[in-house]
Design an enzyme around this catalytic site. Structure first.
Site, mmCIF file in Angstrom:
data_model
loop_
_atom_site.group_PDB
_atom_site.id
_atom_site.type_symbol
_atom_site.label_atom_id
_atom_site.label_comp_id
_atom_site.label_asym_id
_atom_site.label_seq_id
_atom_site.Cartn_x
_atom_site.Cartn_y
_atom_site.Cartn_z
ATOM 1 N N TYR A 2 0.838 -1.213 0.000
ATOM 2 C CA TYR A 2 0.000 0.000 0.000
ATOM 3 C C TYR A 2 0.873 1.265 0.000
ATOM 4 C CZ TYR A 2 -3.868 3.045 1.647
ATOM 5 O OH TYR A 2 -4.816 4.029 1.788
ATOM 6 N N LYS A 55 0.828 4.044 -2.909
ATOM 7 C CA LYS A 55 0.405 5.416 -2.602
ATOM 8 C C LYS A 55 1.536 6.415 -2.833
ATOM 9 C CE LYS A 55 -3.925 4.751 -1.488
ATOM 10 N NZ LYS A 55 -4.977 5.245 -2.394
HETATM 11 P P1 NDP Z 1 -13.773 2.253 1.161
HETATM 12 O O1 NDP Z 1 -13.265 0.861 1.338
HETATM 13 O O2 NDP Z 1 -14.751 2.804 2.142
HETATM 14 O O3 NDP Z 1 -14.412 2.429 -0.312
HETATM 15 C C1 NDP Z 1 -13.658 2.038 -1.409
HETATM 16 C C2 NDP Z 1 -14.396 2.354 -2.677
HETATM 17 O O4 NDP Z 1 -13.535 1.976 -3.777
HETATM 18 C C3 NDP Z 1 -15.672 1.555 -2.849
HETATM 19 O O5 NDP Z 1 -16.621 2.308 -3.574
HETATM 20 C C4 NDP Z 1 -15.207 0.353 -3.652
HETATM 21 O O6 NDP Z 1 -16.248 -0.258 -4.408
HETATM 22 C C5 NDP Z 1 -14.199 1.013 -4.582
HETATM 23 N N1 NDP Z 1 -13.225 0.068 -5.125
HETATM 24 C C6 NDP Z 1 -12.363 -0.736 -4.449
HETATM 25 N N2 NDP Z 1 -11.655 -1.504 -5.308
HETATM 26 C C7 NDP Z 1 -12.087 -1.175 -6.567
HETATM 27 C C8 NDP Z 1 -11.797 -1.648 -7.865
HETATM 28 N N3 NDP Z 1 -10.876 -2.592 -8.090
HETATM 29 N N4 NDP Z 1 -12.480 -1.106 -8.910
HETATM 30 C C9 NDP Z 1 -13.404 -0.143 -8.719
HETATM 31 N N5 NDP Z 1 -13.725 0.348 -7.509
HETATM 32 C C10 NDP Z 1 -13.084 -0.166 -6.450
HETATM 33 O O7 NDP Z 1 -12.449 3.183 1.076
HETATM 34 P P2 NDP Z 1 -12.118 4.562 1.806
HETATM 35 O O8 NDP Z 1 -13.204 5.532 1.598
HETATM 36 O O9 NDP Z 1 -11.648 4.282 3.175
HETATM 37 O O10 NDP Z 1 -10.825 5.022 0.943
HETATM 38 C C11 NDP Z 1 -10.941 5.785 -0.237
HETATM 39 C C12 NDP Z 1 -9.536 6.156 -0.695
HETATM 40 O O11 NDP Z 1 -8.869 6.910 0.325
HETATM 41 C C13 NDP Z 1 -8.649 4.935 -0.977
HETATM 42 O O12 NDP Z 1 -7.805 5.203 -2.078
HETATM 43 C C14 NDP Z 1 -7.831 4.826 0.297
HETATM 44 O O13 NDP Z 1 -6.618 4.170 0.071
HETATM 45 C C15 NDP Z 1 -7.648 6.286 0.660
HETATM 46 N N6 NDP Z 1 -7.358 6.538 2.059
HETATM 47 C C16 NDP Z 1 -8.260 6.198 3.047
HETATM 48 C C17 NDP Z 1 -7.995 6.489 4.375
HETATM 49 C C18 NDP Z 1 -8.978 6.190 5.480
HETATM 50 O O14 NDP Z 1 -8.682 6.483 6.639
HETATM 51 N N7 NDP Z 1 -10.141 5.625 5.190
HETATM 52 C C19 NDP Z 1 -6.737 7.125 4.767
HETATM 53 C C20 NDP Z 1 -5.869 7.437 3.653
HETATM 54 C C21 NDP Z 1 -6.191 7.153 2.364
HETATM 55 P P3 NDP Z 1 -17.233 -1.347 -3.697
HETATM 56 O O15 NDP Z 1 -18.138 -0.554 -2.813
HETATM 57 O O16 NDP Z 1 -17.921 -1.994 -4.838
HETATM 58 O O17 NDP Z 1 -16.352 -2.271 -2.909
#
Ligand code: NDP
Length: 241
Positions: A147, A151
């Protein structure tokens, strides 16, 4: 003129907050997702934002998905590369599958998505690309070699693409969230959050998804035309770069 914005992973967590904030700011928004149909249809009925299902780790699927969005909504002017996953484990136990899934979804997706929209943005001389990276791409994190590598790669991608397109009206920026109050963090036991996580965050609370979304709305705006190649850290002071 209503601009079209596409948010990958825009149906849940941070992405859902971004989709809603862009809609509120007047954009015509599409949200993509991977496979959680229940969450996507709930999001669609609550917000009225159309949803599209494809895997951002597949170049071909991204091309097909983007074509569908553009037929329905028009040319994409704002792309938010937000979709991401984790497959945490210590590197000496990490499988090739865990490595590849995270690299392809969190970093490969930036190529897979952006390559299909960049020529149109260049031709129209306007574009906004916002890549959601992470604090752990800036500082590294135990159990997240895959990861953190992906990132950190998002940040290099952002800077190089920003340079290549600076003269064409396209800006490319990254946001690095810290600990955000999403389902992932809500699953951590409350005492672990209070005793281990909050003490690392100078503002002494988790961030809210809407606080990331407000950063995206700013970077997507016409007013942010002089901001390109930047990395916006939104982490409550946890890691200062
Ligand atoms: P969630 O797990 O809550 O949501 C992820 C979303 O991405 C969902 O809509 C999921 O779809 C979609 N997704 C995952 N894999 C794929 C794929 N292969 N193709 C298409 N869509 C995909 O994530 P977060 O809201 O927590 O995170 C969002 C972003 O922020 C990410 O990039 C994460 O790395 C980054 N981030 C998050 C942090 C946190 O504290 N939450 C901190 C730092 C960065 P589905 O619903 O169908 O699974």
């Amino acid at each position: 003129m209503t601009r079209v914005a596409l948010v990958t992973g825009g149906t849940r967590g941070i992405g859902a907050a971004i989709s809603k904030a862009l809609k509120l700011a007047g954009y015509n928004v599409a949200a993509s997702y991977a496979g959680n149909d229940d969450a996507a249809s709930k999001f669609k009925s609550e917000t009225g934002i159309p949803v599209f299902k494809w895997d951002v780790a597949s170049f071909e699927a991204c091309g097909e998905g983007i074509r569908k969005v553009e037929v329905d909504l028009g040319p994409i002017e704002v792309l938010v590369n937000n979709a991401g996953i984790t497959r945490d484990t210590a590197f000496h136990k990490m499988t090739l599958e865990q490595w590849s899934a995270v690299i392809n979804t969190n970093l490969g997706s930036l190529f897979n998505m952006t390559r299909h929209v960049i020529e149109g943005m260049r031709a129209r001389k306007f574009g906004r690309i916002v890549n959601i990276s992470s604090i752990n791409g800036q500082k590294g994190q135990f159990g997240q070699v895959n990861y953190s590598a992906a990132k950190a790669g998002d940040i290099g991608f952002t800077k190089a693409l920003a340079l290549e397109n600076a003269k064409t009206g396209i800006t490319v920026n990254a946001i690095c969230p810290g600990y955000i109050n999403t389902e992932m963090v809500q699953a951590v036991p409350k005492d672990v959050v209070e005793k281990s996580i909050l003490p690392m965050i100078p503002v002494n609370r988790l961030g809210e998804p809407e606080e990331i979304a407000r950063g995206v709305v700013f970077l997507a705006s016409d007013d942010a035309g002089f901001v390109t190649g930047s990395t916006l850290t939104i982490n409550g002071g946890q890691y200062l770069v």
